[in-house]
Write a protein that holds these residues in place. Sequence first.
Motif, PDB file in Angstrom:
ATOM      1  N   GLN A 125       0.826  -1.194   0.000  1.00 17.64           N
ATOM      2  CA  GLN A 125       0.000   0.000   0.000  1.00 17.64           C
ATOM      3  C   GLN A 125       0.862   1.247   0.000  1.00 17.64           C
ATOM      4  OE1 GLN A 125      -3.196  -1.614   3.105  1.00 17.64           O
ATOM      5  NE2 GLN A 125      -3.534   0.552   2.618  1.00 17.64           N
ATOM      6  N   SER A 126       0.363   2.279  -0.649  1.00 19.85           N
ATOM      7  CA  SER A 126       1.026   3.577  -0.587  1.00 19.85           C
ATOM      8  C   SER A 126       0.001   4.690  -0.680  1.00 19.85           C
ATOM      9  CB  SER A 126       2.060   3.706  -1.708  1.00 19.85           C
ATOM     10  OG  SER A 126       1.434   3.600  -2.964  1.00 19.85           O
ATOM     11  N   PRO A 127       0.257   5.813   0.021  1.00 17.42           N
ATOM     12  CA  PRO A 127       1.360   5.969   0.959  1.00 17.42           C
ATOM     13  C   PRO A 127       1.064   5.212   2.261  1.00 17.42           C
ATOM     14  CG  PRO A 127      -0.067   7.878   1.074  1.00 17.42           C
ATOM     15  CD  PRO A 127      -0.634   6.986  -0.014  1.00 17.42           C
ATOM     16  N   SER A 128       2.029   5.183   3.162  1.00 17.12           N
ATOM     17  CA  SER A 128       1.779   4.558   4.464  1.00 17.12           C
ATOM     18  C   SER A 128       0.993   5.502   5.371  1.00 17.12           C
ATOM     19  CB  SER A 128       3.089   4.164   5.134  1.00 17.12           C
ATOM     20  OG  SER A 128       3.930   5.291   5.263  1.00 17.12           O
ATOM     21  N   SER A 129       1.105   6.797   5.096  1.00 17.72           N
ATOM     22  CA  SER A 129       0.297   7.777   5.807  1.00 17.72           C
ATOM     23  C   SER A 129       0.134   9.019   4.940  1.00 17.72           C
ATOM     24  CB  SER A 129       0.930   8.161   7.148  1.00 17.72           C
ATOM     25  OG  SER A 129       2.151   8.826   6.943  1.00 17.72           O
ATOM     26  N   LEU A 130      -0.902   9.759   5.228  1.00 19.92           N
ATOM     27  CA  LEU A 130      -1.135  11.007   4.515  1.00 19.92           C
ATOM     28  C   LEU A 130      -1.892  11.966   5.415  1.00 19.92           C
ATOM     29  CD1 LEU A 130      -4.320  11.316   3.329  1.00 19.92           C
ATOM     30  CD2 LEU A 130      -3.572   9.322   2.051  1.00 19.92           C
ATOM     31  N   SER A 131      -1.689  13.243   5.179  1.00 19.80           N
ATOM     32  CA  SER A 131      -2.411  14.281   5.906  1.00 19.80           C
ATOM     33  C   SER A 131      -3.358  14.981   4.944  1.00 19.80           C
ATOM     34  CB  SER A 131      -1.438  15.313   6.498  1.00 19.80           C
ATOM     35  OG  SER A 131      -0.602  14.711   7.452  1.00 19.80           O
ATOM     36  N   ALA A 132      -4.588  15.149   5.377  1.00 24.22           N
ATOM     37  CA  ALA A 132      -5.586  15.751   4.511  1.00 24.22           C
ATOM     38  C   ALA A 132      -6.588  16.545   5.338  1.00 24.22           C
ATOM     39  CB  ALA A 132      -6.306  14.669   3.705  1.00 24.22           C
ATOM     40  N   SER A 133      -7.364  17.346   4.651  1.00 21.32           N
ATOM     41  CA  SER A 133      -8.374  18.168   5.308  1.00 21.32           C
ATOM     42  C   SER A 133      -9.765  17.697   4.918  1.00 21.32           C
ATOM     43  CB  SER A 133      -8.192  19.646   4.904  1.00 21.32           C
ATOM     44  OG  SER A 133      -6.917  20.114   5.252  1.00 21.32           O
ATOM     45  N   VAL A 134     -10.723  18.059   5.736  1.00 21.99           N
ATOM     46  CA  VAL A 134     -12.124  17.752   5.407  1.00 21.99           C
ATOM     47  C   VAL A 134     -12.444  18.371   4.046  1.00 21.99           C
ATOM     48  CG1 VAL A 134     -14.515  18.164   6.069  1.00 21.99           C
ATOM     49  CG2 VAL A 134     -12.819  17.583   7.815  1.00 21.99           C
ATOM     50  N   GLY A 135     -13.055  17.573   3.198  1.00 16.29           N
ATOM     51  CA  GLY A 135     -13.406  18.011   1.863  1.00 16.29           C
ATOM     52  C   GLY A 135     -12.405  17.614   0.793  1.00 16.29           C
ATOM     53  N   ASP A 136     -11.216  17.187   1.205  1.00 17.99           N
ATOM     54  CA  ASP A 136     -10.196  16.783   0.240  1.00 17.99           C
ATOM     55  C   ASP A 136     -10.575  15.483  -0.455  1.00 17.99           C
ATOM     56  OD1 ASP A 136      -7.096  17.820   1.930  1.00 17.99           O
ATOM     57  OD2 ASP A 136      -8.647  18.959   0.855  1.00 17.99           O
ATOM     58  N   ARG A 137     -10.034  15.318  -1.658  1.00 22.71           N
ATOM     59  CA  ARG A 137     -10.114  14.048  -2.370  1.00 22.71           C
ATOM     60  C   ARG A 137      -8.864  13.260  -2.022  1.00 22.71           C
ATOM     61  NH1 ARG A 137     -12.778  12.291  -7.020  1.00 22.71           N
ATOM     62  NH2 ARG A 137     -11.695  10.698  -8.256  1.00 22.71           N
ATOM     63  N   THR A 188      -3.562 -12.177   2.300  1.00 22.09           N
ATOM     64  CA  THR A 188      -2.625 -11.219   2.883  1.00 22.09           C
ATOM     65  C   THR A 188      -3.180  -9.804   2.802  1.00 22.09           C
ATOM     66  OG1 THR A 188      -1.400 -11.177   0.785  1.00 22.09           O
ATOM     67  CG2 THR A 188      -0.505 -12.549   2.539  1.00 22.09           C
ATOM     68  N   PHE A 189      -2.793  -9.013   3.788  1.00 22.06           N
ATOM     69  CA  PHE A 189      -3.193  -7.619   3.882  1.00 22.06           C
ATOM     70  C   PHE A 189      -2.047  -6.706   3.450  1.00 22.06           C
ATOM     71  CE2 PHE A 189      -7.168  -7.710   6.290  1.00 22.06           C
ATOM     72  CZ  PHE A 189      -7.140  -8.968   6.894  1.00 22.06           C
ATOM     73  N   GLY A 190      -2.419  -5.535   2.977  1.00 25.63           N
ATOM     74  CA  GLY A 190      -1.443  -4.476   2.822  1.00 25.63           C
ATOM     75  C   GLY A 190      -1.050  -3.949   4.196  1.00 25.63           C
ATOM     76  N   GLY A 191      -0.007  -3.139   4.219  1.00 29.59           N
ATOM     77  CA  GLY A 191       0.507  -2.640   5.482  1.00 29.59           C
ATOM     78  C   GLY A 191      -0.319  -1.535   6.120  1.00 29.59           C
ATOM     79  N   GLY A 192      -1.275  -1.012   5.380  1.00 34.43           N
ATOM     80  CA  GLY A 192      -2.149   0.022   5.925  1.00 34.43           C
ATOM     81  C   GLY A 192      -1.747   1.418   5.504  1.00 34.43           C
ATOM     82  N   THR A 193      -2.734   2.287   5.412  1.00 35.14           N
ATOM     83  CA  THR A 193      -2.534   3.706   5.137  1.00 35.14           C
ATOM     84  C   THR A 193      -3.288   4.496   6.193  1.00 35.14           C
ATOM     85  OG1 THR A 193      -2.310   3.407   2.745  1.00 35.14           O
ATOM     86  CG2 THR A 193      -2.946   5.594   3.536  1.00 35.14           C
ATOM     87  N   LYS A 194      -2.549   5.289   6.955  1.00 35.88           N
ATOM     88  CA  LYS A 194      -3.173   6.101   7.995  1.00 35.88           C
ATOM     89  C   LYS A 194      -3.536   7.461   7.411  1.00 35.88           C
ATOM     90  CE  LYS A 194      -2.643   7.543  12.810  1.00 35.88           C
ATOM     91  NZ  LYS A 194      -1.762   7.492  14.005  1.00 35.88           N
ATOM     92  N   VAL A 195      -4.796   7.805   7.462  1.00 37.44           N
ATOM     93  CA  VAL A 195      -5.268   9.102   6.979  1.00 37.44           C
ATOM     94  C   VAL A 195      -5.451   9.996   8.191  1.00 37.44           C
ATOM     95  CG1 VAL A 195      -7.088  10.331   5.751  1.00 37.44           C
ATOM     96  CG2 VAL A 195      -6.367   8.047   4.983  1.00 37.44           C
ATOM     97  N   GLU A 196      -4.615  11.022   8.265  1.00 37.65           N
ATOM     98  CA  GLU A 196      -4.614  11.929   9.412  1.00 37.65           C
ATOM     99  C   GLU A 196      -5.103  13.310   9.008  1.00 37.65           C
ATOM    100  OE1 GLU A 196      -0.943  10.608  12.116  1.00 37.65           O
ATOM    101  OE2 GLU A 196      -0.320  11.200  10.084  1.00 37.65           O
ATOM    102  N   MET A 197      -5.530  14.040  10.023  1.00 36.50           N
ATOM    103  CA  MET A 197      -6.013  15.389   9.790  1.00 36.50           C
ATOM    104  C   MET A 197      -4.836  16.343   9.636  1.00 36.50           C
ATOM    105  SD  MET A 197      -8.844  17.451  12.016  1.00 36.50           S
ATOM    106  CE  MET A 197      -9.890  16.001  11.993  1.00 36.50           C
ATOM    107  N   LYS A 198      -4.904  17.167   8.608  1.00 31.60           N
ATOM    108  CA  LYS A 198      -3.845  18.138   8.375  1.00 31.60           C
ATOM    109  C   LYS A 198      -3.978  19.281   9.369  1.00 31.60           C
ATOM    110  CE  LYS A 198      -2.751  19.009   4.124  1.00 31.60           C
ATOM    111  NZ  LYS A 198      -2.837  19.539   2.735  1.00 31.60           N
TER     112      LYS A 198
END
Lengths: 107, 117
Positions: free
Chosen positions: A6-18, A97-107
């Motif tokens: 999986q990629s990315p492993s984490s990302l920062s985004a805001s409400v309303g983002d795609r 098998t699972f992917g390693g995960g993607t954490k979606v965090e608030m920017k």
Amino acid sequence: DIQMTQSPSSLSASVGDRVTITCRASQDIRTSLVWFQQRPGKAPKSLIYGASTLRSGVPSRFSGSGSGTDFTLTVSSLQPEDFAIYYCQHYNAYPLTFGGGTKVEMK
Amino acid sequence: EVQLVESGGGLVQPGGSLRLSCVASGFIFSDFHMDWVRQAPGKGLEWVGRSRNKGRSYNTEYAASVRGRFSISRDESKNTLYLQMSSLKAEDTAVYYCVRDNGGDYWGQGTLVTVSS
């Protein structure tokens, strides 16, 4: 064994983002792919199966696409409840098998 | 309403054994493949193994990391799935989930297994 990356492993985004998350299989898995969402302290929840079929009750802002080795999960307009970890899993062969995960965090 | 309720977790010493249970309700248990999935603290998800449905004779599959140490079985009369774990190691410490195989549509709440001396 089929490896799921999986990629990315984490990302920062805001409400309303795609937001788009990708999952790559080490070999052809056709459309044998599930996407899960996991909120803190909770069991995972199935969002999409068969790579692109939205599970009943899941908001339509979630969509999945892909076949073969490359897959994507898209959230068209991120909502506050969507900040979570997302996992892909194949079910084309054993072992699953699972992917390693993607954490979606608030920017 | 579909429900999966795990139990049996706890603290066990390395080398010890433990049996987890998952009671299913709200669906025809024998019709579905059932999985065990685990999650080590702060880590991702790991598929542990599967009990196929009655039509497939409840045959089982396992991840390499647990094959030969873990065993999955069912009691159809009790609508219960089991995970017998033996020769436990510290790296088996995790929350263990019972999952219905229909694209993983239903999960239990999980039960924590801690392997430590």
